[in-house]
Design an enzyme around this catalytic site. Structure first.
Site, mmCIF file in Angstrom:
data_model
loop_
_atom_site.group_PDB
_atom_site.id
_atom_site.type_symbol
_atom_site.label_atom_id
_atom_site.label_comp_id
_atom_site.label_asym_id
_atom_site.label_seq_id
_atom_site.Cartn_x
_atom_site.Cartn_y
_atom_site.Cartn_z
ATOM 1 N N PHE A 1 11.214 -0.430 10.671
ATOM 2 C CA PHE A 1 10.996 0.023 9.294
ATOM 3 C C PHE A 1 11.138 -1.140 8.326
ATOM 4 O O PHE A 1 12.147 -1.851 8.353
ATOM 5 C CB PHE A 1 12.032 1.094 8.915
ATOM 6 C CG PHE A 1 12.072 2.265 9.842
ATOM 7 C CD1 PHE A 1 11.364 3.419 9.553
ATOM 8 C CD2 PHE A 1 12.819 2.216 11.013
ATOM 9 C CE1 PHE A 1 11.409 4.511 10.416
ATOM 10 C CE2 PHE A 1 12.871 3.302 11.879
ATOM 11 C CZ PHE A 1 12.154 4.454 11.576
ATOM 12 N N CYS A 2 10.142 -1.324 7.477
ATOM 13 C CA CYS A 2 10.258 -2.268 6.360
ATOM 14 C C CYS A 2 9.473 -1.661 5.196
ATOM 15 O O CYS A 2 9.130 -0.485 5.235
ATOM 16 C CB CYS A 2 9.807 -3.678 6.734
ATOM 17 S SG CYS A 2 8.058 -3.940 6.988
ATOM 18 N N GLY A 3 9.214 -2.432 4.164
ATOM 19 C CA GLY A 3 8.518 -1.879 3.006
ATOM 20 C C GLY A 3 7.119 -1.392 3.326
ATOM 21 O O GLY A 3 6.730 -0.289 2.968
ATOM 22 N N ALA B 1 8.166 2.086 4.369
ATOM 23 C CA ALA B 1 8.874 3.037 3.511
ATOM 24 C C ALA B 1 8.283 3.131 2.106
ATOM 25 O O ALA B 1 8.549 4.092 1.395
ATOM 26 C CB ALA B 1 10.356 2.674 3.429
#
Length: 187
Positions: free
Chosen positions: A70-72, A114
């Site tokens: 998960f990252c931006g 995200a």
């Protein structure tokens, strides 16, 4: 190796992906998954690429069968994880793409962004990716598994120098002819 059939998964995030990771982790734990979190707190969270390397290493070393990242945007952590040998990563933004990453492309790491994916969608994507395996749903499509296995194997064994030396052609190229698409297959 901790297998998905035994409901084991490893997860990790950077600061931007942390809230989505937490929501997905709670969802999986509520569904009796054992979740190993490499980034449990925001206090010492690594940069996106370092989280990707950490997750990729857990796959490359044979500790886990599948990982969630998960990252931006999902892009940076995916790029980093993809640098680790034996990692077949996908960036997904929908449940159908998560399903396809597992069933058609035999991916072992799924990255989510995200900035674009809400908690409920992230949960559905995790379920689709983790609860399906290569070939699921395509058993009646003649040549499907062979076609995608050739792609997987050529990626897994890709040698850039040999490719370059061969005039930028795959060495020992194999081809598969698929039969007609089964009726009613939505994706």
């Amino acid at each position: 190796m901790k297998l998905t059939k035994d409901r084991h998964v490893v997860v990790g995030a950077d600061f931007a992906g942390f809230p989505l990771k937490e929501a997905v982790k709670r969802h999986l734990e509520a569904r009796d998954w054992t979740v190993t979190d490499l980034t449990p707190t925001l206090d010492d969270i690594p940069m996106y690429h370092r989280a990707g390397f950490m997750l990729g290493a857990k796959l490359a070393e044979g500790e886990f069968e599948k990982a969630l990242a998960f990252c931006g945007t999902g892009m940076g952590i995916h790029v980093a994880a993809s640098k680790v040998p034996h990692v077949h990563a996908a960036v997904c933004e929908s449940a159908p793409s998560a399903l396809r990453a597992a069933t058609a492309n035999n991916c072992n790491l799924m990255a989510m962004g995200a900035f674009y994916i809400g908690p409920r969608l992230g949960m559905a994507m995790a379920d689709a990716f983790l609860e399906n395996n290569f070939g699921d749903g395509y058993e009646d499509w003649e040549g499907f598994a062979d076609y995608h296995m050739v792609g997987y194997e050529e990626c897994e064994n890709f040698d850039y120098q040999a490719y370059k030396d061969n005039g930028f052609e795959v060495v020992g190229e194999r081809n598969v002819v698929m039969g007609p698409e089964p009726r009613g297959l939505a994706y």
